[in-house]
Write a protein that holds these residues in place. Structure first.
Motif, PDB file in Angstrom:
ATOM      1  N   ASN A  55       0.845  -1.180   0.000  1.00  0.00           N
ATOM      2  CA  ASN A  55       0.000   0.000   0.000  1.00  0.00           C
ATOM      3  C   ASN A  55       0.883   1.234   0.000  1.00  0.00           C
ATOM      4  O   ASN A  55       1.921   1.263   0.667  1.00  0.00           O
ATOM      5  N   GLN A  56       0.461   2.230  -0.753  1.00  0.00           N
ATOM      6  CA  GLN A  56       1.167   3.504  -0.812  1.00  0.00           C
ATOM      7  C   GLN A  56       0.428   4.495   0.079  1.00  0.00           C
ATOM      8  O   GLN A  56      -0.532   5.134  -0.351  1.00  0.00           O
ATOM      9  N   PRO A  57       0.842   4.598   1.355  1.00  0.00           N
ATOM     10  CA  PRO A  57       0.098   5.472   2.267  1.00  0.00           C
ATOM     11  C   PRO A  57       0.163   6.941   1.851  1.00  0.00           C
ATOM     12  O   PRO A  57       1.097   7.384   1.198  1.00  0.00           O
ATOM     13  N   GLU A 107       0.216  10.761   3.267  1.00  0.00           N
ATOM     14  CA  GLU A 107       0.497  11.563   4.459  1.00  0.00           C
ATOM     15  C   GLU A 107      -0.630  12.568   4.675  1.00  0.00           C
ATOM     16  O   GLU A 107      -1.109  13.186   3.722  1.00  0.00           O
ATOM     17  N   SER A 143       0.400  11.997  10.586  1.00  0.00           N
ATOM     18  CA  SER A 143      -0.452  10.813  10.409  1.00  0.00           C
ATOM     19  C   SER A 143      -0.522  10.409   8.943  1.00  0.00           C
ATOM     20  O   SER A 143      -0.151  11.165   8.045  1.00  0.00           O
ATOM     21  N   LYS A 144      -0.991   9.190   8.720  1.00  0.00           N
ATOM     22  CA  LYS A 144      -1.148   8.665   7.363  1.00  0.00           C
ATOM     23  C   LYS A 144      -2.453   7.898   7.277  1.00  0.00           C
ATOM     24  O   LYS A 144      -2.966   7.403   8.276  1.00  0.00           O
ATOM     25  N   ILE A 145      -2.965   7.818   6.050  1.00  0.00           N
ATOM     26  CA  ILE A 145      -4.127   6.979   5.765  1.00  0.00           C
ATOM     27  C   ILE A 145      -3.743   6.043   4.621  1.00  0.00           C
ATOM     28  O   ILE A 145      -2.823   6.351   3.845  1.00  0.00           O
ATOM     29  N   PRO A 146      -4.433   4.911   4.495  1.00  0.00           N
ATOM     30  CA  PRO A 146      -4.125   4.021   3.380  1.00  0.00           C
ATOM     31  C   PRO A 146      -4.393   4.696   2.041  1.00  0.00           C
ATOM     32  O   PRO A 146      -5.384   5.406   1.874  1.00  0.00           O
ATOM     33  N   GLY A 147      -3.489   4.470   1.102  1.00  0.00           N
ATOM     34  CA  GLY A 147      -3.651   5.003  -0.251  1.00  0.00           C
ATOM     35  C   GLY A 147      -3.901   3.872  -1.226  1.00  0.00           C
ATOM     36  O   GLY A 147      -4.589   2.903  -0.898  1.00  0.00           O
ATOM     37  N   ASP A 182      -3.248   0.581  -3.617  1.00  0.00           N
ATOM     38  CA  ASP A 182      -2.548  -0.696  -3.520  1.00  0.00           C
ATOM     39  C   ASP A 182      -1.831  -0.962  -4.830  1.00  0.00           C
ATOM     40  O   ASP A 182      -2.263  -0.514  -5.895  1.00  0.00           O
TER      41      ASP A 182
END
Length: 165
Positions: free
Chosen positions: A52-54, A56, A66-70, A72
């Motif tokens: 996964n490419q989170p 920022e 913090s980060k969220i899922p980006g 796949d």
């Protein structure tokens, strides 16, 4: 939790399927049976994972970033094979640009086990590995994963022949 550990060698099966009818890429038992079992010819496995490419998501209210899922993506994936001196069946099956599905039965062919991963692929390249070392002749097939793979699918039940009355 008690974990029954095992080695993939001798357990995991790898199949090449030329067709899967289901739009969700989950093969039937007959499609698995019609596929080519690559397991005994495989010398190496590389890739076959998702990452996964989170994204920022810093904000003014915190010094923590913090980060969220980006999005796949699938890692570059390949299978290394032993060359067969008498047959070129695998080389013909896995020609450049061939499309199909690579299926991993992670815990073996165990019906109902949720351990089947299905990767829709296209062969990017197939190259012999030249060496003067004391080792078996091999070739490597690089695959492009063309759609989102299916992970943790249930292995289809074995087909039980109907008994006549």
């Amino acid at each position: 939790m008690q974990v029954k550990k095992f080695s993939r060698r001798g357990v995991t099966r790898v199949l090449w399927l030329q067709s899967v009818a289901d739009d969700g890429h989950v093969p039937t038992r007959s499609e698995l049976t019609a596929g080519t079992d690559l397991t005994d010819a495989i010398a190496s496995i590389d890739g076959w994972t998702l990452s996964n490419q989170p994204i920022e998501t810093p904000d003014l209210g915190s010094t923590f970033e913090s980060k969220i899922p980006g999005t796949d993506q699938a890692d570059d994936s390949s299978l290394g094979f032993y060359e067969d001196r008498a047959s070129d069946e695998l080389e013909q099956l896995l020609k450049k640009d061939a499309t199909g599905w690579v299926v991993f039965l992670r815990k073996g062919d165990v019906p109902s086990s949720r351990s089947m991963d299905v990767f829709p692929v296209r062969v990017g390249s197939r190259s012999p590995n030249y060496s003067t070392d004391n080792e078996a002749a091999k070739f490597t097939v690089n695959f492009s994963i063309t759609e989102k793979p299916v992970q943790d699918a249930a292995v289809p039940a074995a087909v039980v022949p109907k008994q006549e009355k």
